[in-house]
Design a protein around this motif. Sequence first.
Motif, PDB file in Angstrom:
ATOM      1  N   SER A   1       0.830  -1.394  -0.034  1.00  0.00           N
ATOM      2  CA  SER A   1       0.043   0.176   0.178  1.00  0.00           C
ATOM      3  C   SER A   1       0.736   1.237  -0.074  1.00  0.00           C
ATOM      4  N   ALA A   2       2.246   1.306   0.245  1.00  0.00           N
ATOM      5  CA  ALA A   2       2.934   2.372   0.239  1.00  0.00           C
ATOM      6  C   ALA A   2       3.008   3.054  -1.121  1.00  0.00           C
ATOM      7  N   GLN A   3       2.826   4.244  -1.145  1.00  0.00           N
ATOM      8  CA  GLN A   3       2.632   5.060  -2.248  1.00  0.00           C
ATOM      9  C   GLN A   3       3.098   6.273  -2.216  1.00  0.00           C
ATOM     10  N   THR A   4       3.264   7.008  -3.221  1.00  0.00           N
ATOM     11  CA  THR A   4       3.867   8.496  -3.104  1.00  0.00           C
ATOM     12  C   THR A   4       2.506   9.473  -3.519  1.00  0.00           C
TER      13      THR A   4
ATOM     14  N   ALA B   1      15.410   9.416  -2.338  1.00  0.00           N
ATOM     15  CA  ALA B   1      13.967   9.007  -2.440  1.00  0.00           C
ATOM     16  C   ALA B   1      13.096   9.544  -1.469  1.00  0.00           C
ATOM     17  N   GLU B   2      11.684   9.285  -1.864  1.00  0.00           N
ATOM     18  CA  GLU B   2      10.623   9.756  -0.901  1.00  0.00           C
ATOM     19  C   GLU B   2       9.366   9.085  -1.158  1.00  0.00           C
ATOM     20  N   GLU B   3       8.476   9.132   0.007  1.00  0.00           N
ATOM     21  CA  GLU B   3       7.170   8.500  -0.468  1.00  0.00           C
ATOM     22  C   GLU B   3       6.385   9.342   0.669  1.00  0.00           C
ATOM     23  N   SER B   4       4.961   9.054   0.389  1.00  0.00           N
ATOM     24  CA  SER B   4       3.964   9.835   0.987  1.00  0.00           C
ATOM     25  C   SER B   4       2.815   9.095   1.326  1.00  0.00           C
ATOM     26  N   THR B   5       1.976   8.888   2.705  1.00  0.00           N
ATOM     27  CA  THR B   5       0.808   8.274   2.413  1.00  0.00           C
ATOM     28  C   THR B   5      -0.470   9.042   2.604  1.00  0.00           C
ATOM     29  N   THR B   6      -0.181  10.480   2.831  1.00  0.00           N
ATOM     30  CA  THR B   6      -1.325  11.263   2.902  1.00  0.00           C
ATOM     31  C   THR B   6      -0.726  12.727   2.276  1.00  0.00           C
TER      32      THR B   6
ATOM     33  N   HIS C   1       1.664  14.243   4.953  1.00  0.00           N
ATOM     34  CA  HIS C   1       2.688  13.602   5.280  1.00  0.00           C
ATOM     35  C   HIS C   1       3.948  13.421   4.248  1.00  0.00           C
ATOM     36  N   LEU C   2       5.204  13.366   4.711  1.00  0.00           N
ATOM     37  CA  LEU C   2       6.274  13.151   3.643  1.00  0.00           C
ATOM     38  C   LEU C   2       7.562  12.497   4.500  1.00  0.00           C
ATOM     39  N   ARG C   3       8.181  11.524   3.584  1.00  0.00           N
ATOM     40  CA  ARG C   3       9.238  10.782   4.155  1.00  0.00           C
ATOM     41  C   ARG C   3      10.193  10.774   3.201  1.00  0.00           C
ATOM     42  N   TRP C   4      11.405  11.103   3.499  1.00  0.00           N
ATOM     43  CA  TRP C   4      12.570  11.204   2.330  1.00  0.00           C
ATOM     44  C   TRP C   4      13.803  10.714   3.133  1.00  0.00           C
ATOM     45  N   TRP C   5      14.823  10.144   2.172  1.00  0.00           N
ATOM     46  CA  TRP C   5      16.018   9.975   2.761  1.00  0.00           C
ATOM     47  C   TRP C   5      17.233  10.721   1.819  1.00  0.00           C
ATOM     48  N   LEU C   6      18.019  11.104   2.804  1.00  0.00           N
ATOM     49  CA  LEU C   6      19.263  11.640   2.545  1.00  0.00           C
ATOM     50  C   LEU C   6      20.459  10.742   2.210  1.00  0.00           C
ATOM     51  N   PRO C   7      21.435  11.100   1.271  1.00  0.00           N
ATOM     52  CA  PRO C   7      22.457   9.911   1.013  1.00  0.00           C
ATOM     53  C   PRO C   7      23.606  10.088   2.122  1.00  0.00           C
ATOM     54  N   GLY C   8      24.219   9.020   2.415  1.00  0.00           N
ATOM     55  CA  GLY C   8      25.372   9.065   3.451  1.00  0.00           C
ATOM     56  C   GLY C   8      26.563   8.303   2.989  1.00  0.00           C
ATOM     57  N   GLU C   9      27.917   8.181   3.610  1.00  0.00           N
ATOM     58  CA  GLU C   9      28.801   7.380   3.202  1.00  0.00           C
ATOM     59  C   GLU C   9      28.256   5.852   3.688  1.00  0.00           C
ATOM     60  N   HIS C  10      27.644   5.819   4.737  1.00  0.00           N
ATOM     61  CA  HIS C  10      27.699   4.373   5.254  1.00  0.00           C
ATOM     62  C   HIS C  10      26.082   3.974   5.433  1.00  0.00           C
ATOM     63  N   GLY C  11      25.264   4.743   4.470  1.00  0.00           N
ATOM     64  CA  GLY C  11      23.806   4.406   4.644  1.00  0.00           C
ATOM     65  C   GLY C  11      23.118   5.481   4.171  1.00  0.00           C
ATOM     66  N   ARG C  12      21.916   5.590   4.877  1.00  0.00           N
ATOM     67  CA  ARG C  12      20.789   6.655   4.567  1.00  0.00           C
ATOM     68  C   ARG C  12      20.304   7.388   5.670  1.00  0.00           C
TER      69      ARG C  12
ATOM     70  N   ARG D   1      16.878   8.966   7.417  1.00  0.00           N
ATOM     71  CA  ARG D   1      15.476   9.221   6.930  1.00  0.00           C
ATOM     72  C   ARG D   1      14.991  10.125   7.785  1.00  0.00           C
ATOM     73  N   VAL D   2      14.098  10.781   7.038  1.00  0.00           N
ATOM     74  CA  VAL D   2      13.473  12.107   7.744  1.00  0.00           C
ATOM     75  C   VAL D   2      12.009  11.876   7.337  1.00  0.00           C
ATOM     76  N   GLU D   3      11.164  12.245   8.283  1.00  0.00           N
ATOM     77  CA  GLU D   3       9.728  12.121   8.001  1.00  0.00           C
ATOM     78  C   GLU D   3       8.947  13.172   8.815  1.00  0.00           C
ATOM     79  N   ILE D   4       8.104  13.891   8.194  1.00  0.00           N
ATOM     80  CA  ILE D   4       7.397  14.822   8.825  1.00  0.00           C
ATOM     81  C   ILE D   4       5.803  14.697   8.599  1.00  0.00           C
ATOM     82  N   ARG D   5       4.906  15.188   9.634  1.00  0.00           N
ATOM     83  CA  ARG D   5       3.557  15.061   9.591  1.00  0.00           C
ATOM     84  C   ARG D   5       3.212  16.487   9.864  1.00  0.00           C
ATOM     85  N   LEU D   6       2.136  17.060   9.128  1.00  0.00           N
ATOM     86  CA  LEU D   6       1.629  18.423   9.459  1.00  0.00           C
ATOM     87  C   LEU D   6       0.503  18.238  10.420  1.00  0.00           C
ATOM     88  N   ALA D   7       0.367  19.472  11.310  1.00  0.00           N
ATOM     89  CA  ALA D   7      -1.021  19.551  11.943  1.00  0.00           C
ATOM     90  C   ALA D   7      -2.125  20.073  11.001  1.00  0.00           C
TER      91      ALA D   7
END
Length: 504
Positions: free
Chosen positions: A391-394, A458-463, A466-477, A479-485
């Motif tokens: 069900s994950a979707q952007t 990368a990024e994805e959103s369920t509503t 809502h937004l979730r995105w990933w920033l690159p790193g030398e040893h992984g990623r 993950r940043v996620e926000i939801r608005l009031a």
Amino acid sequence: MTRPSAAVIDAVDALHRQRVADGIAPSSVWGVFDRDGLVASGGAGDRGDGSAPDADTVYRIASCTKSVTATTLLGLVGDGLLSLDAPVTDFVPAFRSVALPTADSPVPTVRMLLTMSAGFPTDDPWGDRQESISDDELDAVLRAGLLFDSVPGTRFAYSNLGYALLGRVVAVVAGVPFTTVAHERVLGPLGLDDTVFAASDARGHVVTGFRRHGSEWEALTTPGPGAFSPIGGLFSTVRDLARWGSWLAGAFDGTTPPFPERVAAARGPLGTAERRAMQQAMRMVPPESLPGSTRSTGYGFGLFVEHDPVVGSIVSHSGGYPGFSAHMRWSVSTGIGVVAFENATQAKVSVAATRAHDLVLADVRSTGGTSTGAGAQTSAQTSVQTSAQTSAQTSAVLPETRAAQGAVQRLLADWDDDRAAVICTPNVPMDVPWDRRRAALAAAVAAVGADLAAAPVAEESTTPTHLRWWLPGEHGRLRVEIRLAPLAVGLVQTLTVRAEPTPA
């Protein structure tokens, strides 16, 4: 009624004792009930006075309150004082200032508010901190405008704001404060004398709520009643909430309630038809709204309704407030239920209560000569998990969400507490103070060597809010996620940053 065996009751008790031993909460208390009332109860840990909690210890039950709010309102509907299909603007004139999401959107109705389908964004972190605000302050929120995740009447989204508005509807129709109506029409007639909206009104020992910080428990203050009390303002006990569950579950067996001495004409605040209506799935709950759920689920009036392939409908509701966690659930076909409370933020006592209820149901059905059908349960779990995975979707996010993403990106690259306070709602530093957030961010960045100036990979959103995105790193990623009031200005109510290292 076949009752659970002593072995299963011991297993339920052990579940809660283990949670205290594991440091999930300072105390944990539980009860098993049937349509005749409380069957067994137990508690573990220290309730604050050196004693373990018992069935009469008072905890905040948070969003379990919503079923009381729904019952109070439905009683007014039954008396012909309002219609479920009346628009909220009939009772809350300030809502007329709210711009709806589309030109053809209907004004949210009382029914939409009851079934969490008014189109508002999910708002737990923000809503949990609003309880004490006044009616005038709530009106000011409405006049400043709201965000919508969907056209009203089209989709489920858990909304505290919606139930705060229902409380206002009750107060306007009855002509007295919501808390007064709820007590006079519901709590009092059912003999729920230990269920109150203010800690000072409690007869028993009131437990303090805590949150974990490192190896220590931090005590949290409890807000007083206000415009958001209908979302989760009640304090209660295992004994009282078991009685509440027994009364609701009793709508399906055709018998009178087990405590007719306090219930006029053995009817209570609602008749059996209205109580059964509360426990019907009116809105499908998307799997992403209930992470970890193993059953298909809908929302009725102030209650979740799960479908189990073996026992049929299971009715439930959780409650989570800063410092507290609560859960209640029962089987419609058997009347067997469980309630449980803990006094820690994000303790998720629903996990233990669900496990306990499954154990009790399996035992009762086995005693009656019927297997619980483990294969069927596994199949149902697999089905829901598969649905959740696919069900994950952007979604198309709102412009306000994009603006918030940009503001958060700049904040992460150059943190400033004053700027963070402008971007976020006040609950964000109340939930996790700024200094702890800064430390956690630095640790996460270091763990993966994240590049905070890079574009998301990368990024994805369920509503839309809502937004979730990933920033690159030398040893992984990272993950940043926000939801608005649900505020038109587009403020962040949830901000999480986590390191996701590359597997070794």
